[in-house]
Design a protein around this motif. Structure first.
Motif, PDB file in Angstrom:
ATOM      1  N   LYS A 291       6.910  53.179  95.809  1.00  0.00           N
ATOM      2  CA  LYS A 291       6.894  54.178  94.757  1.00  0.00           C
ATOM      3  C   LYS A 291       7.386  53.608  93.433  1.00  0.00           C
TER       4      LYS A 291
ATOM      5  N   TYR B 121       6.976  50.441  92.508  1.00  0.00           N
ATOM      6  CA  TYR B 121       6.073  49.431  91.953  1.00  0.00           C
ATOM      7  C   TYR B 121       4.649  49.666  92.458  1.00  0.00           C
ATOM      8  N   ILE B 122       3.681  49.730  91.534  1.00  0.00           N
ATOM      9  CA  ILE B 122       2.249  49.871  91.869  1.00  0.00           C
ATOM     10  C   ILE B 122       1.522  48.721  91.203  1.00  0.00           C
TER      11      ILE B 122
ATOM     12  N   ALA C 121      -1.242  46.379  89.322  1.00  0.00           N
ATOM     13  CA  ALA C 121      -2.098  46.702  88.177  1.00  0.00           C
ATOM     14  C   ALA C 121      -3.483  47.140  88.624  1.00  0.00           C
TER      15      ALA C 121
ATOM     16  N   LYS D 212      -4.346  48.478  91.403  1.00  0.00           N
ATOM     17  CA  LYS D 212      -4.276  49.797  92.012  1.00  0.00           C
ATOM     18  C   LYS D 212      -4.135  50.870  90.938  1.00  0.00           C
ATOM     19  N   ARG D 213      -3.374  50.602  89.901  1.00  0.00           N
ATOM     20  CA  ARG D 213      -3.203  51.565  88.829  1.00  0.00           C
ATOM     21  C   ARG D 213      -4.534  51.825  88.113  1.00  0.00           C
ATOM     22  N   ARG D 214      -5.312  50.709  87.905  1.00  0.00           N
ATOM     23  CA  ARG D 214      -6.625  50.892  87.271  1.00  0.00           C
ATOM     24  C   ARG D 214      -7.535  51.777  88.125  1.00  0.00           C
TER      25      ARG D 214
ATOM     26  N   MET E 259      -6.640  53.981  90.352  1.00  0.00           N
ATOM     27  CA  MET E 259      -6.164  55.364  90.345  1.00  0.00           C
ATOM     28  C   MET E 259      -6.553  56.078  89.048  1.00  0.00           C
ATOM     29  N   GLU E 260      -6.524  55.349  87.953  1.00  0.00           N
ATOM     30  CA  GLU E 260      -6.914  55.937  86.665  1.00  0.00           C
ATOM     31  C   GLU E 260      -8.393  56.298  86.659  1.00  0.00           C
TER      32      GLU E 260
ATOM     33  N   ARG F 263      -8.847  59.350  88.667  1.00  0.00           N
ATOM     34  CA  ARG F 263      -8.393  60.543  87.941  1.00  0.00           C
ATOM     35  C   ARG F 263      -9.438  61.003  86.919  1.00  0.00           C
TER      36      ARG F 263
ATOM     37  N   THR G  45      -8.354  51.421  97.256  1.00  0.00           N
ATOM     38  CA  THR G  45      -7.114  51.276  96.483  1.00  0.00           C
ATOM     39  C   THR G  45      -6.481  49.902  96.632  1.00  0.00           C
TER      40      THR G  45
END
Length: 635
Positions: free
Chosen positions: A49, A51-52, A54, A56-58, A60-61, A64, A85
């Protein structure tokens, strides 16, 4: 001095207790620490929680933005989600997976957006349909067209009136397939329960020979399509809604039956003073009532000259002295032709009653029961004491009026010749773009297109007078007619124009409904009216199968919605569409299969119910009526 034994023991006890206390505290702290952080999986979750990666963050974005998070959570498997993911792989691989998945996700996003737009469009159409339904319900009649006594006592008739008329045997023995073929050949659409058969000549309708000879002398040798179906329907005693284009012979379709019923009644038992009427025809204007009265009177005189019983016809309109009709009132009469205002006045003063009246026809019925005029008709209906046969006729009968009429009539037969509100195909329609200041000059040019007589329409009374004055100054024999003229002036204008003494008649909307002028070759709309009035106004030419020309002036002052209605009307009639009209685009979506869907209120093809100008006009009229406290308009 050496410490005593007691002192040493005490000291040892203090140290031991201190150590025990510290130990117990440390053990307790260790237990708490083990209890809080001893679970390694929870510790990993906590780290994840915090640390995610980069990549994976892209991902997830992207999810969204595209709204894929929900679909993945509902429909995708856990392994698919991990692949999307990047979970369970090295951070270096996660970045590559993110790049690949970003391309795939964009395609998914595009597809999802398209699907969502399709759903939104569908839901938008459903919302619009629901909104239109609510508007129609809000403006629909709250109660059916019936007398106050019938409504109060809950009287409801289930069977049509029975008459002595029957079709010839060979007509009755026709099969349904033969009747359907005849209707198709004559472009007649008849809908209802047990529709009477169509009859193609007057002789088989059992009309007296003198009347047939009179009609032939007027150039009417065979019935028109509306008469072929309408006359047998009326003779059979059925309630009827008759819809046909202007000049198609609707007046004869409801005049002949009332003459025949009156003739039969007079033969059984002659009418005496104070009796009558048997039937009534209500018209929206004095001129149309006068024209209908003249036609009925002529038929009654032809029958009387041939030895048939005499039929009394009463004209009941505003602007004339009823003393002129005194002789008719004194000896009993069979038929009343009236406008609503004067008719209500005569009924309220008990000059005559409707106790024996069994036949009611509303000519231009959409105007009779439209918003603002409905209460006049209801007031008239309250004077009826028994069941009656009701007929409604018009060239423009929007679905709203048809639905209301069907609820009010008894097993009605709907006879339709062409689309309700469609223009007569025998009329050549021309639309000209003319600047406001150039209209008068261009009017003179248009008058030279054809020989007289010509009718010029304007929706403004002052403009009618201005046009007449201008034409008179230019040497053109012109008369004018509008609502502010006296009855004598109106009758003089009609008579002089019909007789050929005057070449041009400049008129407001009062002359647009039902008036039949001989040999009118050209109609000029000086100002473009609403679509319903346009259909009626151009219908003064091209009557009884003859060809006519209608020229309409438009400019930037004309409502774009009205121009769109006009464009669709020209398209339907296969007329030439000028470039400035063709350039107007319809912001609405077309109906299913690209078919034009008309407004249920006025029948216009260029707008929907919520944009209907007629509704807005009716609301203004109703508001004005309430503010005056007079309950609406009159005639």
């Amino acid at each position: 001095m050496a410490p005593s034994a007691d002192t040493a023991n005490a000291s040892n006890h203090i140290q031991t207790g201190s150590v025990a206390t510290k130990r117990s505290r440390r053990i307790a702290d260790e237990d708490t620490e083990m209890m809080t952080y001893g679970d390694t999986s929870e510790e990993e979750d906590y780290d994840s929680k915090r640390y995610i990666p980069a990549a994976k963050r892209r991902q997830m974005e992207l999810q969204r933005i595209a709204g894929l998070g929900k679909s993945n959570g509902d429909g995708a498997s856990a392994s698919t989600q991990k692949r999307q993911t990047g979970e369970g792989s090295d951070p270096e691989d996660n970045e590559d997976v993110g790049v690949r998945q970003s391309k795939t996700a964009l395609l998914h996003a595009a597809r999802e957006l398209r699907e969502r737009e399709a759903k939104e469009k569908k839901s938008e159409a459903e919302k619009q349909a629901e909104e239109e339904r609510k508007i129609l319900e809000a403006h629909a009649a709250r109660r059916k067209l019936a007398s106050d006594m019938e409504l109060a006592k809950g009287i409801s008739y289930t069977e049509p009136i029975k008459t002595s008329w029957t079709a010839p045997r060979f007509v009755r023995e026709r099969t349904e397939e033969e009747n359907a073929r005849l209707r198709e050949e004559n472009h007649v659409d008849a809908d209802g329960l047990h529709v009477p058969p169509l009859i193609t000549n007057f002789r088989d309708m059992k009309i007296p020979a003198p009347l047939i000879a009179y009609l032939e002398s007027k150039g009417i040798k065979k019935p028109t399509p509306i008469q072929m179906q309408g006359l047998p329907t009326a003779f059979a005693g059925r309630d009827m809604i008759g819809i046909a284009f202007t000049g198609s012979g609707k007046t004869l379709a409801f005049s002949l039956p009332i003459v025949m019923f009156s003739l039969e009644e007079q033969k059984k038992l002659p009418y005496i003073r104070g009796e009558g009427p048997l039937g009534m025809i209500v018209c929206p204007s004095r001129e149309l009532a006068r024209q209908t009265f003249d036609g009925l009177k002529a038929m009654a005189e032809v029958l009387a000259q041939s030895g048939y019983p005499e039929i009394g016809v009463l004209l009941c309109i505003g602007g004339i002295s009823m003393a002129e009709q005194g002789h008719t009132l004194n000896k009993g009469f069979h038929i009343v032709v009236a406008t609503p205002g004067r008719l209500q006045d005569m009924l309220e003063k008990k000059k005559f009653t409707l106790e024996c009246c069994k036949y009611l026809c509303l000519d231009e019925a959409d105007r009779m029961i439209d918003m603002g005029f409905e209460e006049d008709v209801r007031n008239i209906m309250s004077f009826f004491k028994q069941q009656r046969q009701t007929l409604l006729f018009s060239a423009t009968m929007p679905k709203k009026i048809q639905d209301f009429a069907e609820q009010s009539l008894i097993q009605p037969v709907v006879v339709n010749v062409g689309r309700a509100g469609a223009a007569n195909l025998d009329i050549i329609q021309e639309v000209e773009y003319v600047k406001q200041e150039a209209k008068m000059v261009y009017l003179l040019e248009c008058l030279q297109k054809t020989a007289p007589p010509v009718v010029v329409f304007s929706d403004n009374k002052n403009e009618v007078d201005d046009i007449q004055e201008y034409l008179l100054l230019k040497g053109v024999e012109a008369v004018a007619i509008h609502g502010s003229k006296t009855q004598d002036e109106r009758e003089y204008a009609i008579k002089s124009f019909k007789s050929g003494k005057k070449d041009v008649m400049v008129a407001s909307g009062v002359a647009s409904k039902g008036l039949d002028f001989n040999e009118i070759q050209h109609v000029i709309n000086y100002t473009m009216p609403n679509l319903e009035d346009y259909v009626h106004q151009i219908g003064r030419t091209g009557r009884s199968g003859k060809t006519g020309i209608a020229t309409t002036f438009v400019n930037m002052n004309t409502n774009e919605q009205t121009l769109l209605d006009l464009k669709y009307l020209l398209m339907e009639a296969k007329q030439r569409i000028p470039p400035f009209l063709a350039a107007i685009e319809d912001p609405r979506a077309m109906g299913a299969g690209g078919k034009l869907t008309g407004c249920a209120v006025c029948g216009g093809l260029g707008h929907s119910v919520k944009d209907c100008p007629k509704l807005e006009e009716n609301q203004k009229r109703q508001t004005a009526g309430f503010s005056r406290g007079d309950g609406g308009g009159g005639y």
